[in-house]
Motif scaffolding. Sequence first.
Motif, PDB file in Angstrom:
ATOM      1  N   TYR A   1     -34.432  64.061  55.263  1.00 39.61           N
ATOM      2  CA  TYR A   1     -33.173  63.712  54.606  1.00 39.61           C
ATOM      3  C   TYR A   1     -32.788  62.263  54.894  1.00 39.61           C
ATOM      4  O   TYR A   1     -33.231  61.657  55.879  1.00 39.61           O
ATOM      5  N   ILE A   2     -31.938  61.746  54.017  1.00 35.49           N
ATOM      6  CA  ILE A   2     -31.214  60.514  54.279  1.00 35.49           C
ATOM      7  C   ILE A   2     -29.761  60.903  54.512  1.00 35.49           C
ATOM      8  O   ILE A   2     -29.165  61.632  53.705  1.00 35.49           O
ATOM      9  N   CYS A   3     -29.193  60.440  55.612  1.00 31.51           N
ATOM     10  CA  CYS A   3     -27.815  60.763  55.957  1.00 31.51           C
ATOM     11  C   CYS A   3     -26.990  59.476  56.055  1.00 31.51           C
ATOM     12  O   CYS A   3     -27.406  58.520  56.718  1.00 31.51           O
ATOM     13  N   ILE A   4     -25.841  59.480  55.414  1.00 30.56           N
ATOM     14  CA  ILE A   4     -24.907  58.364  55.515  1.00 30.56           C
ATOM     15  C   ILE A   4     -23.560  58.929  55.954  1.00 30.56           C
ATOM     16  O   ILE A   4     -23.001  59.810  55.297  1.00 30.56           O
ATOM     17  N   THR A   5     -23.050  58.436  57.079  1.00 31.93           N
ATOM     18  CA  THR A   5     -21.808  58.934  57.658  1.00 31.93           C
ATOM     19  C   THR A   5     -20.718  57.887  57.507  1.00 31.93           C
ATOM     20  O   THR A   5     -20.901  56.728  57.866  1.00 31.93           O
TER      21      THR A   5
END
Length: 239
Positions: free
Chosen positions: A87-91
């Motif tokens: 996954y790519i996660c952006i917080t």
Amino acid sequence: MAEAISKWRKKVKHAIKNFSVDYMSSEYCFRDPIRPIKNNPEIIYSPADGIIIDVSRLTSVNQLIYTKMGHVCLSSLSHDMIEEGQYICITIFLTFYDPHIIRMPINGIVSRKDLPPLYVQDLPMLDFEETVLNNKISEINRREVSCFAFNQRTLFEIFEPSFGKKLYLLLTADYDIDTILSFFSGNNRPVKQNHRIAQIRYGSMATLIIPSDMNFSPCVKDMVHVEAGIDPILMYNEQ
């Protein structure tokens, strides 16, 4: 486009210079600015206004990402509701000075799942915000504020039919508020890109999780400020 924190800080200080704390906490924080309704399947827009605190590429849900609670693995953060994969996660951290309206990052069919509260070392981030607004970016310490607390969590599953993939938007409410409101009822509801789907009362975090094989790449980095429905955060890679 996404702004450097220093530029955003100047706008915020100008906008709030005549506001009382009571006004900001009772009205300003709940504003709902008009945003354009865009429709571009090759762009994933920011779902929230705030500061990007982490951009990660994961090969497993057991890898750590940085959140307002410190470093937490994606499986724990999502209560094991996200299947194993890459996954790519952006917080995004929603500050006290940002609107708290959550918008659809892409066209899709949405379902809401309320997760059990997470009892963790929480970060209210008040010192973080003060540091940012006083132009002391170099002094930011991700571990500087802490208290133990419950955090309400809501996971929005978004099925994107043209890609045939499911992406996720995980919202975490602040420990002293514990309220995430949805702007739709039921599940499996089609919602168009940039339409409102929720509000986090007073804050404080939105994590967008997309499968790596959707072939999107981040077009932002951490420690910049973004606006929901305005700023692209991922762009489609042409094959």
